[in-house]
Design a protein around this motif. Structure first.
Motif, PDB file in Angstrom:
ATOM      1  N   TYR A 101       0.829  -1.214   0.000  1.00  0.00           N
ATOM      2  CA  TYR A 101       0.000   0.000   0.000  1.00  0.00           C
ATOM      3  C   TYR A 101       0.863   1.262   0.000  1.00  0.00           C
ATOM      4  O   TYR A 101       0.587   2.218  -0.730  1.00  0.00           O
ATOM      5  CB  TYR A 101      -0.948   0.018   1.194  1.00  0.00           C
ATOM      6  CG  TYR A 101      -2.042  -1.018   1.131  1.00  0.00           C
ATOM      7  CD1 TYR A 101      -2.640  -1.377  -0.071  1.00  0.00           C
ATOM      8  CD2 TYR A 101      -2.478  -1.651   2.280  1.00  0.00           C
ATOM      9  CE1 TYR A 101      -3.633  -2.326  -0.130  1.00  0.00           C
ATOM     10  CE2 TYR A 101      -3.480  -2.604   2.234  1.00  0.00           C
ATOM     11  CZ  TYR A 101      -4.049  -2.939   1.028  1.00  0.00           C
ATOM     12  OH  TYR A 101      -5.035  -3.876   0.980  1.00  0.00           O
ATOM     13  N   LEU A 102       1.908   1.266   0.824  1.00  0.00           N
ATOM     14  CA  LEU A 102       2.794   2.431   0.866  1.00  0.00           C
ATOM     15  C   LEU A 102       3.474   2.658  -0.481  1.00  0.00           C
ATOM     16  O   LEU A 102       3.496   3.780  -0.996  1.00  0.00           O
ATOM     17  CB  LEU A 102       3.865   2.251   1.943  1.00  0.00           C
ATOM     18  CG  LEU A 102       3.502   2.601   3.369  1.00  0.00           C
ATOM     19  CD1 LEU A 102       4.616   2.193   4.309  1.00  0.00           C
ATOM     20  CD2 LEU A 102       3.187   4.073   3.523  1.00  0.00           C
ATOM     21  N   PHE A 103       4.035   1.590  -1.031  1.00  0.00           N
ATOM     22  CA  PHE A 103       4.787   1.714  -2.279  1.00  0.00           C
ATOM     23  C   PHE A 103       3.872   2.043  -3.446  1.00  0.00           C
ATOM     24  O   PHE A 103       4.211   2.864  -4.298  1.00  0.00           O
ATOM     25  CB  PHE A 103       5.580   0.453  -2.561  1.00  0.00           C
ATOM     26  CG  PHE A 103       6.659   0.153  -1.539  1.00  0.00           C
ATOM     27  CD1 PHE A 103       7.057   1.080  -0.590  1.00  0.00           C
ATOM     28  CD2 PHE A 103       7.283  -1.087  -1.520  1.00  0.00           C
ATOM     29  CE1 PHE A 103       8.039   0.797   0.346  1.00  0.00           C
ATOM     30  CE2 PHE A 103       8.279  -1.382  -0.599  1.00  0.00           C
ATOM     31  CZ  PHE A 103       8.652  -0.436   0.334  1.00  0.00           C
ATOM     32  N   ARG A 104       2.710   1.422  -3.511  1.00  0.00           N
ATOM     33  CA  ARG A 104       1.780   1.699  -4.611  1.00  0.00           C
ATOM     34  C   ARG A 104       1.351   3.162  -4.595  1.00  0.00           C
ATOM     35  O   ARG A 104       1.346   3.837  -5.623  1.00  0.00           O
ATOM     36  CB  ARG A 104       0.549   0.796  -4.517  1.00  0.00           C
ATOM     37  CG  ARG A 104      -0.421   1.015  -5.694  1.00  0.00           C
ATOM     38  CD  ARG A 104      -1.708   0.286  -5.505  1.00  0.00           C
ATOM     39  NE  ARG A 104      -2.454   0.966  -4.448  1.00  0.00           N
ATOM     40  CZ  ARG A 104      -3.531   0.473  -3.869  1.00  0.00           C
ATOM     41  NH1 ARG A 104      -3.993  -0.703  -4.206  1.00  0.00           N
ATOM     42  NH2 ARG A 104      -4.152   1.158  -2.934  1.00  0.00           N
ATOM     43  N   ASN A 105       1.036   3.656  -3.404  1.00  0.00           N
ATOM     44  CA  ASN A 105       0.619   5.041  -3.290  1.00  0.00           C
ATOM     45  C   ASN A 105       1.748   5.990  -3.671  1.00  0.00           C
ATOM     46  O   ASN A 105       1.521   7.015  -4.323  1.00  0.00           O
ATOM     47  CB  ASN A 105       0.117   5.322  -1.867  1.00  0.00           C
ATOM     48  CG  ASN A 105      -0.514   6.668  -1.739  1.00  0.00           C
ATOM     49  OD1 ASN A 105       0.157   7.621  -1.350  1.00  0.00           O
ATOM     50  ND2 ASN A 105      -1.779   6.765  -2.074  1.00  0.00           N
ATOM     51  N   ALA A 106       2.966   5.656  -3.288  1.00  0.00           N
ATOM     52  CA  ALA A 106       4.114   6.503  -3.626  1.00  0.00           C
ATOM     53  C   ALA A 106       4.357   6.524  -5.128  1.00  0.00           C
ATOM     54  O   ALA A 106       4.620   7.583  -5.714  1.00  0.00           O
ATOM     55  CB  ALA A 106       5.352   6.023  -2.887  1.00  0.00           C
ATOM     56  N   VAL A 107       4.255   5.373  -5.788  1.00  0.00           N
ATOM     57  CA  VAL A 107       4.444   5.314  -7.241  1.00  0.00           C
ATOM     58  C   VAL A 107       3.351   6.113  -7.941  1.00  0.00           C
ATOM     59  O   VAL A 107       3.626   6.864  -8.881  1.00  0.00           O
ATOM     60  CB  VAL A 107       4.474   3.844  -7.742  1.00  0.00           C
ATOM     61  CG1 VAL A 107       4.358   3.771  -9.252  1.00  0.00           C
ATOM     62  CG2 VAL A 107       5.744   3.168  -7.265  1.00  0.00           C
ATOM     63  N   GLU A 108       2.116   5.983  -7.484  1.00  0.00           N
ATOM     64  CA  GLU A 108       1.007   6.718  -8.087  1.00  0.00           C
ATOM     65  C   GLU A 108       1.180   8.224  -7.970  1.00  0.00           C
ATOM     66  O   GLU A 108       0.634   8.984  -8.766  1.00  0.00           O
ATOM     67  CB  GLU A 108      -0.323   6.317  -7.433  1.00  0.00           C
ATOM     68  CG  GLU A 108      -0.787   4.928  -7.795  1.00  0.00           C
ATOM     69  CD  GLU A 108      -1.988   4.472  -6.978  1.00  0.00           C
ATOM     70  OE1 GLU A 108      -2.405   5.189  -6.026  1.00  0.00           O
ATOM     71  OE2 GLU A 108      -2.515   3.380  -7.281  1.00  0.00           O
ATOM     72  N   ASN A 109       1.957   8.657  -6.985  1.00  0.00           N
ATOM     73  CA  ASN A 109       2.155  10.090  -6.770  1.00  0.00           C
ATOM     74  C   ASN A 109       3.539  10.576  -7.181  1.00  0.00           C
ATOM     75  O   ASN A 109       3.979  11.647  -6.765  1.00  0.00           O
ATOM     76  CB  ASN A 109       1.865  10.436  -5.307  1.00  0.00           C
ATOM     77  CG  ASN A 109       0.391  10.368  -4.997  1.00  0.00           C
ATOM     78  OD1 ASN A 109      -0.366  11.226  -5.437  1.00  0.00           O
ATOM     79  ND2 ASN A 109      -0.028   9.336  -4.284  1.00  0.00           N
ATOM     80  N   GLY A 110       4.245   9.779  -7.981  1.00  0.00           N
ATOM     81  CA  GLY A 110       5.497  10.241  -8.566  1.00  0.00           C
ATOM     82  C   GLY A 110       6.755  10.010  -7.753  1.00  0.00           C
ATOM     83  O   GLY A 110       7.790  10.626  -8.030  1.00  0.00           O
TER      84      GLY A 110
END
Length: 193
Positions: A101-110
């Protein structure tokens, strides 16, 4: 090792904080809270096993001290194995979904480059966590393997192990309260904007 791993896990949480600071995304805060819940369960359980294994005035802090523990105390060793696997971020544990969840959200936000570094760090850490499992099950005991009995500590170990598996196997819907809590956090952050 558990103390040093806390530094790495704090770094994973800081990824979520960086995303939240830049975007104000409620999903970033939700991911951080989920990871924090998983981390608290994993570490509380792991330290409880260390307390259970360490006798009065007798610390067992070296990995070699855990040799043979898996065969003499299978329940505590299984719980410690669950915590180590979850701390390493191996599916289907809470640690895996927290990092996901942390990594996916970070990738989605650049924040892709930051996530790449975190994933590499996480991959390296797997070797350290698996060393504990090797000692538990694949090394002969070098000293007597008798653990003191503590019902309270054993209950904490059991509760944490079950919770790590439960929120790992059903991160989105089967755990009463967690999805609702994360939804409330999202709504509260959205209301603040």
């Amino acid at each position: 090792m558990l103390a040093y791993s806390s530094i790495a896990h704090a770094g994973y949480l800081l990824i979520g904080l960086a995303v939240f600071a830049r975007t104000g995304s409620p999903d970033a805060l939700s991911a951080m809270l989920y990871y924090l819940l998983a981390y608290v369960l994993m570490n509380t359980g792991a330290f409880a096993v260390v307390i259970l294994w360490g006798g009065e005035g007798e610390e067992r802090l070296e990995i070699s001290d855990w040799a043979g523990f898996g065969w003499k105390h299978p329940g505590a060793a299984l719980a410690l194995s669950i915590f180590m696997i979850s701390l390493a971020g191996i599916p289907p544990t809470a640690g895996f979904f927290g990092k996901y969840y942390l990594f996916r959200n970070a990738v989605e936000n650049g924040f892709t480059s930051l996530v790449v570094l975190a994933v590499l760090n996480s991959a390296v850490s797997v070797a350290y966590y698996l060393r504990v499992l090797v000692a538990l099950y694949m090394r002969p005991a070098v000293r007597p393997v008798e653990a003191p009995r503590s019902i309270l500590t054993a209950a904490v170990v059991l509760a944490c192990a079950l919770a790590v598996l439960w929120i790992g196997f059903a991160p989105d819907g089967a755990l009463p309260g967690v999805p609702a809590l994360l939804g409330m956090v999202r709504e509260a952050v959205a209301a603040l904007r």
